[in-house]
Design an enzyme around this catalytic site. Structure first.
Site, mmCIF file in Angstrom:
data_model
loop_
_atom_site.group_PDB
_atom_site.id
_atom_site.type_symbol
_atom_site.label_atom_id
_atom_site.label_comp_id
_atom_site.label_asym_id
_atom_site.label_seq_id
_atom_site.Cartn_x
_atom_site.Cartn_y
_atom_site.Cartn_z
ATOM 1 N N LYS A 25 -8.911 5.520 5.528
ATOM 2 C CA LYS A 25 -8.313 4.996 5.222
ATOM 3 C C LYS A 25 -8.643 3.763 3.829
ATOM 4 O O LYS A 25 -8.867 2.888 4.355
ATOM 5 C CB LYS A 25 -6.959 4.226 6.737
ATOM 6 C CG LYS A 25 -6.640 6.257 6.968
ATOM 7 C CD LYS A 25 -6.043 5.279 8.420
ATOM 8 C CE LYS A 25 -5.338 6.721 9.090
ATOM 9 N NZ LYS A 25 -3.735 6.507 9.915
ATOM 10 N N ASP A 77 0.737 -1.155 -0.128
ATOM 11 C CA ASP A 77 -0.337 -0.242 0.143
ATOM 12 C C ASP A 77 0.666 1.684 0.308
ATOM 13 O O ASP A 77 2.277 1.112 0.582
ATOM 14 C CB ASP A 77 -0.956 -0.297 1.080
ATOM 15 C CG ASP A 77 -1.595 0.879 1.258
ATOM 16 O OD1 ASP A 77 -2.330 1.846 0.432
ATOM 17 O OD2 ASP A 77 -1.540 1.580 2.549
ATOM 18 N N LEU A 78 0.712 2.597 -0.407
ATOM 19 C CA LEU A 78 0.833 3.397 -0.592
ATOM 20 C C LEU A 78 1.022 4.623 0.827
ATOM 21 O O LEU A 78 2.088 4.726 1.739
ATOM 22 C CB LEU A 78 0.529 4.626 -1.902
ATOM 23 C CG LEU A 78 1.452 5.229 -1.858
ATOM 24 C CD1 LEU A 78 3.574 5.816 -1.815
ATOM 25 C CD2 LEU A 78 0.901 6.461 -3.434
ATOM 26 N N ASP A 79 -0.010 4.918 0.864
ATOM 27 C CA ASP A 79 -0.809 6.153 1.502
ATOM 28 C C ASP A 79 -0.486 5.536 3.254
ATOM 29 O O ASP A 79 -1.325 4.801 3.190
ATOM 30 C CB ASP A 79 -1.683 7.010 1.581
ATOM 31 C CG ASP A 79 -1.736 7.123 -0.066
ATOM 32 O OD1 ASP A 79 -0.784 7.950 -0.268
ATOM 33 O OD2 ASP A 79 -2.796 7.036 -0.806
ATOM 34 N N LYS A 86 -11.407 -1.432 -1.731
ATOM 35 C CA LYS A 86 -10.181 -2.218 -0.449
ATOM 36 C C LYS A 86 -11.877 -2.027 0.463
ATOM 37 O O LYS A 86 -12.084 -1.222 0.238
ATOM 38 C CB LYS A 86 -9.324 -2.156 0.183
ATOM 39 C CG LYS A 86 -8.105 -1.632 -1.237
ATOM 40 C CD LYS A 86 -6.798 -1.117 -0.081
ATOM 41 C CE LYS A 86 -5.656 -1.331 -1.095
ATOM 42 N NZ LYS A 86 -4.785 -0.558 -0.617
ATOM 43 N N SER A 110 -2.382 1.073 -4.426
ATOM 44 C CA SER A 110 -3.113 1.554 -3.566
ATOM 45 C C SER A 110 -4.181 2.582 -4.417
ATOM 46 O O SER A 110 -4.757 1.840 -5.399
ATOM 47 C CB SER A 110 -1.656 3.018 -3.740
ATOM 48 O OG SER A 110 -2.445 3.955 -3.773
ATOM 49 N N ALA A 111 -4.672 2.497 -3.371
ATOM 50 C CA ALA A 111 -6.363 3.241 -3.975
ATOM 51 C C ALA A 111 -6.322 3.998 -4.871
ATOM 52 O O ALA A 111 -7.371 4.676 -4.950
ATOM 53 C CB ALA A 111 -7.698 3.074 -3.255
ATOM 54 N N GLU A 167 0.287 -3.330 4.844
ATOM 55 C CA GLU A 167 -0.569 -2.117 4.559
ATOM 56 C C GLU A 167 -0.338 -1.946 5.881
ATOM 57 O O GLU A 167 -0.154 -1.983 6.683
ATOM 58 C CB GLU A 167 -2.131 -3.136 4.717
ATOM 59 C CG GLU A 167 -2.737 -2.839 3.451
ATOM 60 C CD GLU A 167 -3.595 -1.912 3.001
ATOM 61 O OE1 GLU A 167 -3.821 -0.830 3.633
ATOM 62 O OE2 GLU A 167 -3.969 -1.559 1.499
ATOM 63 N N ASP A 168 -1.731 0.103 6.632
ATOM 64 C CA ASP A 168 -1.418 0.138 7.510
ATOM 65 C C ASP A 168 -3.278 0.567 7.858
ATOM 66 O O ASP A 168 -3.862 0.856 8.718
ATOM 67 C CB ASP A 168 -1.433 1.335 7.482
ATOM 68 C CG ASP A 168 -1.842 2.856 6.028
ATOM 69 O OD1 ASP A 168 -2.421 2.311 4.596
ATOM 70 O OD2 ASP A 168 -2.046 3.891 7.127
ATOM 71 N N THR A 185 1.224 10.498 3.731
ATOM 72 C CA THR A 185 0.441 11.223 3.025
ATOM 73 C C THR A 185 -0.849 11.040 3.443
ATOM 74 O O THR A 185 -1.515 11.573 3.196
ATOM 75 C CB THR A 185 0.382 10.813 1.137
ATOM 76 O OG1 THR A 185 1.179 9.303 1.582
ATOM 77 C CG2 THR A 185 1.078 11.005 0.463
HETATM 78 C C1 BG6 Z 1 -5.576 5.647 -0.238
HETATM 79 C C2 BG6 Z 1 -6.050 6.579 0.960
HETATM 80 O O1 BG6 Z 1 -4.693 5.111 -0.704
HETATM 81 O O2 BG6 Z 1 -5.949 6.633 -1.723
HETATM 82 C C3 BG6 Z 1 -7.502 6.986 1.227
HETATM 83 O O3 BG6 Z 1 -5.759 5.469 1.656
HETATM 84 C C4 BG6 Z 1 -7.333 7.652 -0.513
HETATM 85 O O4 BG6 Z 1 -7.323 7.709 2.068
HETATM 86 C C5 BG6 Z 1 -7.671 6.914 -1.011
HETATM 87 O O5 BG6 Z 1 -8.600 7.943 -0.427
HETATM 88 C C6 BG6 Z 1 -7.598 7.453 -2.470
HETATM 89 O O6 BG6 Z 1 -7.421 8.368 -2.957
HETATM 90 P P1 BG6 Z 1 -6.545 9.618 -4.463
HETATM 91 O O7 BG6 Z 1 -5.354 9.986 -3.756
HETATM 92 O O8 BG6 Z 1 -6.977 8.739 -5.456
HETATM 93 O O9 BG6 Z 1 -7.899 10.209 -3.465
HETATM 94 MG MG MG Z 2 -2.629 2.918 3.794
#
Ligand code: BG6
Ligand code: MG
Length: 225
Positions: free
Chosen positions: A44, A8-10, A146, A115-116, A170-171, A16
């Protein structure tokens, strides 16, 4: 045998998750909705539009906005978020992540991103770690976000690796559930209560604990029962 690690990224590679929190809090407050860190946990790992819908529900105003207005709100949040992202630098990579990525490369373990976030590729560029990733699963390419397993399965498929040979990191609760549903080994970075509740196989307090040899041992111990 572990053949790939899918990240996962954020909140895993860099902080972030905190920038998402700030931008959503400002957006929520601008439409008179209370927003705190406890509620933020639920967002998240969740896509941008799903997050907005949860916020509007939380404020009891879900039926007061048209789809067009919702899109405007989500865009406003994303513009603020992108303004925060431009300050990201390699120094903002969480401690231990670069060492972990290097150890994976040395052991010929494939590296994927699940990542989402639609901002994922830009964030990897700001952090100057794009080249480490063998694949990036595009959140727009999967139907279910997710906690559905889709994005982790997509990353594994793009890497040509079976899910049971993958470790996911993941977090978020939704993310841990996604990894488990994908039939991968789930590593949770965060508090024991949140990560265990979500079903993490292994919980690490922070990213300095992402040590390749130890992770491999923990994975093998689970596989061997
Ligand atoms: C996920 C985050 O990685 O990405 C969420 O944990 C976020 O908080 C989602 O809403 C979508 O991100 P973005 O950058 O496309 O708005
Ligand atoms: Mg995350």
């Amino acid at each position: 045998m572990v053949k790939a690690v899918i990240f996962d990224l954020d909140g895993v590679i860099t902080d972030t998750a905190e920038l998402h929190y700030q931008a959503w809090k400002n957006l929520a407050n601008s439409i008179a909705i209370d927003f705190n860190r406890e509620f933020n946990e639920e967002l998240k790992g969740i896509s941008r539009m799903d997050s907005l819908n949860k916020i509007l529900q939380h404020g009891g105003v879900a039926d007061q906005y048209t789809e067009e207005e919702k899109l405007e709100l989500a865009t406003k949040k994303n513009e603020e978020y992108k303004g925060l992202l431009i300050h990201l630098k390699p120094e903002n990579i969480y401690p231990g992540i670069k060492e972990f990525l290097n150890a994976l490369k040395q052991s010929n373990i494939k590296i994927g991103l699940a990542s989402a976030s639609k901002n994922g590729p830009a964030i990897l560029d700001y952090l100057q770690i794009t080249d480490y990733f063998d694949t990036i699963a595009d959140p727009d390419s999967v139907i279910n976000g997710k906690p559905a397993p889709d994005i982790f399965l997509k990353a594994a498929e793009q890497l040509g690796v079976s899910p049971q040979d993958c470790i996911g990191v993941e977090d978020s609760e939704a993310g841990i559930e996604a990894i488990q549903s994908a039939n991968m080994y789930a590593v949770g970075v965060g508090t024991v209560e949140v990560m265990r509740k979500a079903g993490a196989d292994l919980v690490l307090a922070d990213t300095t604990e992402l040590v390749w040899d130890q992770l491999q041992e923990a994975f093998t111990a689970k596989v061997n029962g």
